[in-house]
Scaffold this motif. Structure first.
Motif, short mmCIF file in Angstrom:
data_model
loop_
_atom_site.label_atom_id
_atom_site.label_comp_id
_atom_site.label_asym_id
_atom_site.label_seq_id
_atom_site.Cartn_x
_atom_site.Cartn_y
_atom_site.Cartn_z
N TRP A 103 10.79 -20.87 21.88
CA TRP A 103 9.74 -19.92 22.29
C TRP A 103 8.48 -20.64 22.75
O TRP A 103 7.72 -20.11 23.56
CB TRP A 103 9.37 -19.01 21.11
CG TRP A 103 10.41 -17.99 20.80
CD1 TRP A 103 11.41 -18.11 19.88
CD2 TRP A 103 10.58 -16.71 21.42
NE1 TRP A 103 12.19 -16.98 19.88
CE2 TRP A 103 11.70 -16.09 20.82
CE3 TRP A 103 9.90 -16.02 22.42
CZ2 TRP A 103 12.15 -14.84 21.18
CZ3 TRP A 103 10.33 -14.77 22.78
CH2 TRP A 103 11.45 -14.19 22.16
N SER A 104 8.27 -21.83 22.22
CA SER A 104 7.01 -22.52 22.54
C SER A 104 6.88 -22.77 24.04
O SER A 104 5.77 -22.91 24.56
CB SER A 104 6.92 -23.83 21.78
OG SER A 104 8.07 -24.61 22.10
N LEU A 105 8.01 -22.82 24.76
CA LEU A 105 7.91 -23.09 26.20
C LEU A 105 7.21 -21.96 26.94
O LEU A 105 6.75 -22.15 28.07
CB LEU A 105 9.30 -23.31 26.79
CG LEU A 105 9.89 -24.69 26.51
CD1 LEU A 105 11.25 -24.83 27.13
CD2 LEU A 105 8.96 -25.76 27.05
N LEU A 106 7.11 -20.79 26.31
CA LEU A 106 6.36 -19.71 26.96
C LEU A 106 4.92 -20.14 27.20
O LEU A 106 4.27 -19.71 28.15
CB LEU A 106 6.39 -18.44 26.10
CG LEU A 106 7.72 -17.70 26.03
CD1 LEU A 106 7.57 -16.42 25.23
CD2 LEU A 106 8.24 -17.39 27.43
N GLY A 107 4.43 -21.01 26.31
CA GLY A 107 3.07 -21.53 26.48
C GLY A 107 2.93 -22.25 27.81
O GLY A 107 1.93 -22.14 28.51
N LEU A 108 3.98 -23.00 28.18
CA LEU A 108 3.97 -23.73 29.43
C LEU A 108 3.89 -22.76 30.61
O LEU A 108 3.13 -22.97 31.57
CB LEU A 108 5.26 -24.56 29.52
CG LEU A 108 5.33 -25.74 30.45
CD1 LEU A 108 4.13 -26.65 30.29
CD2 LEU A 108 6.62 -26.53 30.20
N PHE A 109 4.65 -21.68 30.52
CA PHE A 109 4.60 -20.66 31.58
C PHE A 109 3.20 -20.05 31.66
O PHE A 109 2.63 -19.91 32.73
CB PHE A 109 5.62 -19.54 31.30
CG PHE A 109 7.03 -19.92 31.65
CD1 PHE A 109 7.37 -20.22 32.95
CD2 PHE A 109 8.02 -19.96 30.68
CE1 PHE A 109 8.67 -20.55 33.29
CE2 PHE A 109 9.32 -20.30 31.00
CZ PHE A 109 9.64 -20.60 32.30
N ALA A 110 2.68 -19.68 30.48
CA ALA A 110 1.37 -19.02 30.46
C ALA A 110 0.31 -19.95 31.03
O ALA A 110 -0.49 -19.55 31.88
CB ALA A 110 1.01 -18.61 29.03
N PHE A 111 0.36 -21.21 30.60
CA PHE A 111 -0.65 -22.16 31.07
C PHE A 111 -0.55 -22.33 32.58
O PHE A 111 -1.55 -22.26 33.31
CB PHE A 111 -0.46 -23.49 30.36
CG PHE A 111 -1.37 -24.57 30.86
CD1 PHE A 111 -2.72 -24.55 30.54
CD2 PHE A 111 -0.88 -25.60 31.67
CE1 PHE A 111 -3.57 -25.53 31.02
CE2 PHE A 111 -1.73 -26.57 32.16
CZ PHE A 111 -3.08 -26.54 31.83
N SER A 112 0.68 -22.54 33.08
CA SER A 112 0.80 -22.79 34.52
C SER A 112 0.42 -21.56 35.32
O SER A 112 -0.17 -21.65 36.40
CB SER A 112 2.21 -23.27 34.87
OG SER A 112 3.15 -22.35 34.36
N PHE A 113 0.73 -20.37 34.79
CA PHE A 113 0.32 -19.15 35.49
C PHE A 113 -1.20 -19.09 35.59
O PHE A 113 -1.77 -18.78 36.64
CB PHE A 113 0.84 -17.90 34.78
CG PHE A 113 0.26 -16.62 35.31
CD1 PHE A 113 0.65 -16.14 36.55
CD2 PHE A 113 -0.71 -15.92 34.60
CE1 PHE A 113 0.10 -14.97 37.07
CE2 PHE A 113 -1.27 -14.76 35.11
CZ PHE A 113 -0.86 -14.28 36.34
N LEU A 114 -1.86 -19.41 34.46
CA LEU A 114 -3.33 -19.35 34.48
C LEU A 114 -3.90 -20.34 35.48
O LEU A 114 -4.85 -20.04 36.20
CB LEU A 114 -3.89 -19.62 33.07
CG LEU A 114 -3.64 -18.47 32.09
CD1 LEU A 114 -4.17 -18.80 30.71
CD2 LEU A 114 -4.28 -17.17 32.61
N VAL A 115 -3.30 -21.52 35.56
CA VAL A 115 -3.78 -22.51 36.52
C VAL A 115 -3.60 -21.99 37.95
O VAL A 115 -4.52 -22.04 38.77
CB VAL A 115 -3.03 -23.84 36.35
CG1 VAL A 115 -3.35 -24.80 37.50
CG2 VAL A 115 -3.42 -24.48 35.01
N LEU A 116 -2.42 -21.43 38.22
CA LEU A 116 -2.16 -20.91 39.58
C LEU A 116 -3.10 -19.75 39.90
O LEU A 116 -3.67 -19.67 40.99
CB LEU A 116 -0.71 -20.44 39.69
CG LEU A 116 0.35 -21.54 39.69
CD1 LEU A 116 1.73 -20.93 39.50
CD2 LEU A 116 0.29 -22.32 40.99
#
Ligand SMILES: Nc1ncnc2c1ncn2[C@@H]1O[C@H](COP(=O)(O)OP(=O)(O)OP(=O)(O)O)[C@@H](O)[C@H]1O
Ligand SMILES: [Mg+2]
Lengths: 304, 544
Positions: free
Chosen positions: B244-257
């Motif tokens: 589940w922790s990989l969702l953090g990666l998605f959230a972070f990259s979305f915020l950057v984009l």
């Protein structure tokens, strides 16, 4: 007189909306023809049908002796078009577009091109993406008038031009007419039409409501007269064609149908005219009468 | 700052109500597809069968492109098999939505409200993001429920849903950024879809270069997989480890984009623009002065960037082929499985067939996007001015068709050459590899042209729906095509819809004339019909 364009009973539907409803128009050879009408009346649609961009649903059209749909390519060598909303390729320069459009139309006179660029103070090295609306319009105008064609179809060509450029445009149209070319000018700007047009057609809701020379159309309207007399003017209301009489002491103002002016003036001199001011109907007033909404339309019969 | 977002909520409602049909249809279609897929892949598989299907994904390098083996369980099997397809569907849904609500409808969407309320500069973008994130979360929940009802572990089912949503949200962010970079909705869609294609291939390469465990049922991906959001979704390993922790990666990259998109929007609005004001020639060069010259001038920048892109890509693929060979030596324990697909040489060939097939889909995006320029020029460009000159409609359309058809063919040639020459350099015998792979590239041209022909037909018949129909045709051709269709076990008649299925599997198979002639005939027919339809219809300027 030979006609450049004759349109009879033109119908164009967009789905369930009828944009042109048995529309008629005649443009003589070598005239500047004004094409007026409120927003959505069908001016641009008419011009697009004439260009073979839209297919008509009914009606007969003779454009420079051909059919605008069937003979499109051949006709397009003999005419130039300035659209109402000029869109250009953002990555091409104005100069490139002018050359391209000229070439695609069948050729361009380099001397004329230079003269027009100069007249319209257009910088041909700028990319079209950076031009303002007015400058894009200038690109289209220069491209059109640098070509040697018989007919110009101009859809609101001055709507984005500043006053100096409007003068340049008028000069250009006048020149074209002198050279024997024909111009159709759709416009909302009365001053342009009054200054340039030999004849006008007024369209409303896809139908022709009025056509003729400006003078002919003026005769259909009223002139405003303000007069100061030595004695009070009597019996004015009894004369035919006189409306909206107002008196303030020895000042009288009223409107008169243009074809009754002579009789009214004869009547007025009996009362010792000291000063007289008459304003012919402006095109704008003419417009108001013909554009007027349903209310004024219904008022007409009861006035008569 | 906050002022720039004024009106976001109001615009969110506008976005929802304007998209009240299209978005729900997408969500329900994806969910229904998931239901169909899980019911096809029945749970009656024995443990042995599960091991063998997991090995199918674990052992064959080329197959790893399409799925990551994560153990011998039913859930893991569904993930290996279906992951890429659903990831692509969810990403495409999100990309199209964001482009639709930023670039495409930006002006009208704002215009509706600007009269009555003040709307901040970023409100439109923000509202598009809000709705698309909501849609993805909803879809994640639906997928979680569907898998749970299938009898799979609850937490893992929702982890699977979340992985798809993560990918959808990432590409929503990317589309938002693309919408600011590209001037048109067509450009934005193309850019974001190209990003998706790249993400898919990078994740696949990471898996191909990974190592398989001793049982052959679990692949540990190599580092490239971690460069791709599609890879992150696979690395969540739903039904195995549920990271589940990989969702953090998605959230972070979305915020950057998203922040990047907002930043670019600020720059765009303050009038600096993203392209600096440049000057150019005051007169046209003779090469420009024809319809064909004009289209080349408009398209050449796009074409050259694609040429460089696919060329670089071809070089990478060619270079990887050496690793493929090396891997074959390591995989000696799996002779039996290799025999099933016919020997070691064929494995390298099969990998190339796969790569070429994928690149063919990517290059077809170029063709679709290029032809959609016709519609853009018509609805919001100078096409009507051009057709008011002595250029006939047929001439105008043919100049586009010629340009795009030849450009597409050139891209295939470039890909064949780059893959072939690099593979030849790493494995020896440049001439033979180059010849083989050039043919492998060129055989796809007719199939890409069929899709292009369908786009021309859509343009001729339904001008206002051209973009939607074009991408639909593309997605159908891709999904029913040789890889995805076969992986999903779609019935043969459905797979036959895709032109790509009829392309000879070169190298490996030999080239046969019949399918090529058939596809070419189809392409000509579709294009001709589109041309006829276009000559008979009104020029449609939507901004009237
Ligand atoms: N492509 C189209 N599809 C549907 N309706 C259209 C289309 N083009 C024009 N119309 C409709 O046809 C009518 C006539 O429009 P047209 O653009 O010809 O008016 P116009 O006289 O040029 O107006 P304006 O002065 O605003 O330029 C309008 O009601 C318009 O909404
Ligand atoms: Mg108009």
């Amino acid at each position: 007189m030979p006609t450049a364009i004759s349109i009879f009973g033109l119908v164009k539907n967009f789905g369930s909306t009828r944009a042109l409803d048995a529309f008629d128009m005649t443009v003589w050879d070598n005239e500047v023809h004004g094409f007026l009408g409120p927003n959505g009346a069908g001016k641009s649609t008419t011009i697009r049908v004439l260009l073979g961009l839209l297919r008509r649903d009914a009606g007969e059209i003779d454009l420079l002796g051909g059919d605008p749909w069937r003979d499109a390519v051949a006709l397009h060598r003999r005419l130039a078009y300035v659209p109402d909303d000029v869109k250009l390729w953002p990555t091409l320069t104005g100069g490139e577009v002018i050359d391209l459009m000229g070439k695609l139309r069948g050729g361009l006179d380099p001397a004329r091109r230079a003269e027009m660029l100069d007249r319209f103070k257009l910088d041909p090295t700028k990319k079209c993406g950076t031009y303002s609306k007015g400058n894009r319009q200038k690109v289209a105008i220069v491209a059109a008038f640098a070509s040697d064609v018989e007919l110009f179809l101009l859809d609101e060509p001055t709507s984005g031009l500043d006053p100096l450029m409007v003068m340049a445009f008028r000069e250009t149209v006048t020149e074209a007419r002198r050279e024997g070319r024909t111009v159709v000018l759709s416009s909302h700007i009365f001053a342009d039409v009054e200054a340039l047009c030999d004849r006008i057609t007024i369209i409303r809701q896809g139908k022709t409501v009025q056509a003729g020379t400006l003078d002919e159309l003026r005769h259909l309207t009223r002139t405003l007269i303000e007069v100061e007399t030595e004695r009070t003017v009597d019996d004015l209301e009894k004369l035919p064609g006189v409306h909206a009489v107002e008196r303030e002491g020895l000042q009288t103002s009223f409107q008169v149908d243009s074809d009754e002016i002579d009789r009214v003036l004869r009547h007025l001199v009996q009362f010792g005219v000291k000063s007289l001011h008459s304003a012919p109907p402006s095109l704008e007033e003419l417009f108001m009468r013909h554009y007027g909404d349903e209310v004024s339309e219904q008022k007409k019969p009861e006035e008569a | 700052m906050s002022q720039a977002f004024t009106g976001t909520l109001a615009l969110t409602w506008v976005a929802i109500s304007r998209d009240r049909i299209q978005l729900p249809v997408w969500i329900l279609a994806v969910a229904a597809f998931m239901v169909a897929v899980v019911s096809i892949w029945n749970g009656d598989l024995s443990q042995e069968e599960l091991v063998s299907v997991a090995q199918f994904y674990g052992v064959q390098p080329a197959v790893r492109m399409f799925g990551l083996a994560s153990g011998a369980t039913l859930g893991a099997y569904i993930m290996s098999r279906g992951f890429v397809v659903f990831a692509v569907l969810v990403a495409v849904m999100s990309i199209l939505f964001v482009v639709r609500h930023t670039r495409q409808d930006e002006d009208t969407g704002r215009a509706e409200l600007i009269g009555s309320a003040s709307v901040g500069r970023h409100a439109n973008l923000a509202s598009a993001f809000i709705v698309v994130v909501g849609a993805n979360v909803l879809l994640a929940v639906l997928i979680g429920l569907i898998l749970t009802f299938k009898g799979l572990p609850v937490a893992s089912s929702f982890a699977a849903g979340a992985a798809f949503a993560g990918i959808g949200i990432f590409f929503a962010g990317l589309a938002g950024l693309a919408a600011q970079l590209a001037g048109t909705s067509r450009g934005a869609t193309g850019l974001a879809l190209a990003g998706l294609g790249l993400a898919f291939v990078v994740a696949g390469i990471g898996n191909i270069l990974g190592r398989v465990d001793e049982a052959g049922v679990r692949v540990v991906s190599a580092w490239p997989a971690w460069l791709s959001p599609v890879g992150w979704g696979q690395q969540m390993r739903a039904f195995e480890e549920d990271h589940w922790s990989l969702l953090g990666l998605f959230a972070f990259s979305f915020l950057v984009l998203a922040a990047g998109a907002v930043f670019l929007e600020t720059r765009r609005d303050t009038g600096k623009g993203l392209l600096p004001e440049r000057r150019g020639p005051s007169a046209a060069s003779p090469g420009l002065l024809s319809p064909v010259g004009l289209v080349w001038r408009l398209q050449r920048g796009v074409f050259l960037s694609w040429a460089v892109g696919v060329g670089l890509f071809g070089i990478v693929v060619g270079a990887v082929s050496a690793d493929l060979e090396a891997m074959l030596d390591e995989l000696e324990g799996f002779d039996e499985i290799f025999e099933r697909i016919g020997g070691t040489d064929v494995i390298v060939d099969a990998a190339f067939v796969t790569f070429m097939g994928i690149l063919a889909l990517v290059i077809t995006i170029y063709a679709v996007q290029g032809l959609l320029r016709m519609r853009a020029e018509e609805s919001d460009g100078p096409a009507e001015s051009v057709m008011a000159t002595a250029v006939s409609r047929r001439q105008w359309v043919t100049s586009y068709i010629l340009n795009i058809a030849l450009g597409t063919a050139a891209l295939f040639l470039i890909v064949g050459l780059t893959v072939g020459v690099t593979a030849g350099i790493v494995m020896g015998d440049v001439a033979a590899w180059a010849a083989d792979l050039v043919v492998a590239g060129l055989v796809h041209i007719p199939a890409a042209w069929v899709v292009a022909g369908a786009v021309v037909l859509a343009f001729g018949l339904f001008p206002r729906r051209t973009a939607l129909l074009a991408w639909m045709v593309f997605v159908i051709a891709a999904v029913t095509g040789p890889f995805i269709g076969a992986m999903l076990d779609l019935p043969e008649w459905i797979q036959n819809i895709s032109p790509f299925i009829h392309v000879p599997a070169v190298p490996g198979e030999s080239v046969t004339a019949a399918p090529i002639v058939g596809l070419l005939g189809m392409a000509v027919l579709l294009t001709g019909a589109g041309l006829l339809a276009f000559r008979r219809r009104d020029i449609d300027v939507t901004s009237v």
